[in-house]
Design a protein around this motif. Structure first.
Motif: not given
Lengths: 157, 157, 157
Positions: B8, B10, B12-13, B15-16, B18-19, B23, B40-41, B154-157
């Protein structure tokens, strides 16, 4: 069968890193095989407190200077108040005989939690192995995925 | 059996995101079936760079205006410095021959990563399909859960 | 076999808590056994709106005062604009007949989602059971891990 907990620590916030290490230490106490994969700002938690003299390019030097040197210097994700928030939190941690982030990291090392630094983002942020704590492993996203795909608890923090 | 990675996005950055895409691309290279569910963002990463003329209500227009149009315009979660941070990061990415976020997104599409836009938050933020990249899927939380419940990572980023 | 979804809600942001509760409610509708473990700033989503009179130490009182009392008062992770952002979002939610965060929390309680408050961080932030919603469970990281290690969808938000 040994259960696995794998955490990506992306955040450079004191409180988020605390959460990551509390979960990691808990999982290690329950005999999980635990890995914390430090990437981007999360690498700062692994920096040595003392300044390490290294030749770096201009931008790399700028990043190193602006990023906190070690867990003790990290700020809060909320209510940081220019550094007053972390002081409050540490005061309260002390009062409740809870563990500070550097203590949680030391405990994780004692419990053989695998502390891994992401080599790709070390490159980007200009961080060198000499600047990070002893006993750290160095790996890339492939190694992370190899752990995570068998993980029972996978978190991105 | 094919392994599944479901993220997921979420945030809007830059760098996040990119991560998330690093992955995702890694997992796709390891033959995982990969889905990034943008909500969202995180939807901003999928916006086209050029302005798309659409009739919108006042608040929807305001949101569209204030949110970054596409990956290239997103800010950093840390050390953004009013847009100077992203410039630094992109300069360093270039110097290290690493991939920028738009390149990571293009690679994900080549590798058949499922890029999904959350229709419920598109509605809330007033984003229309015409404003998003081609080749995107549109779905809600039910579709996300159907993927995630069989997911290995499963990740929430 | 019943599938399990376990979410750590660390964030005190309105939008992130919305995402957590939308996923939780979706999973509960698909007959997952769902747990949201509220820790750090995520505890604020569980605070009662009204002020509760409790004797507290100075720092605990300061934290209680500065942290939002309940879901309705939480800010956005992006575009908060000193409280104008949440007003915009709530206006749009209303217009689209979507659910606000307090409504999502009430629905989660109806659907028997386990809402757990982390006792360790309650201690640190000086929050008492009397200040939190009725029907909440209280537990520590051990209980979280016991749920998460059998979880199909584990997220940290």
């Amino acid at each position: 069968m040994t259960k696995k907990t794998t955490i990506v620590l992306f955040s450079g916030d004191y409180d988020k890193a605390m959460a990551a290490y509390i979960i990691a230490n808990g999982a290690a106490a329950y005999d999980h095989e635990v890995t914390i994969f430090h990437t981007f700002w999360g690498l700062n938690a692994l920096r040595k407190e003392e300044k390490v003299q290294i030749n770096k390019g201009f931008l790399e030097k700028l990043f190193s200077k602006m990023m906190p040197r070690g867990a003790e210097r990290m700020g809060l994700s909320k209510m940081n108040f220019a550094g007053f928030g972390p002081k409050m939190i540490k005061h309260i941690i002390d009062k409740h005989h809870a563990m500070t982030l550097p203590q949680l990291i030391a405990l994780a090392q004692e419990q053989n939690v695998n502390l891994v630094a992401c080599t790709m983002t070390m490159d980007l942020l200009g961080l060198k192995e000499e600047e990070l704590l002893d006993g750290i492993e160095y790996a890339g996203v492939a190694a992370y995925l190899a752990e995570a795909e068998d993980g029972h608890v996978n978190l991105f923090i």
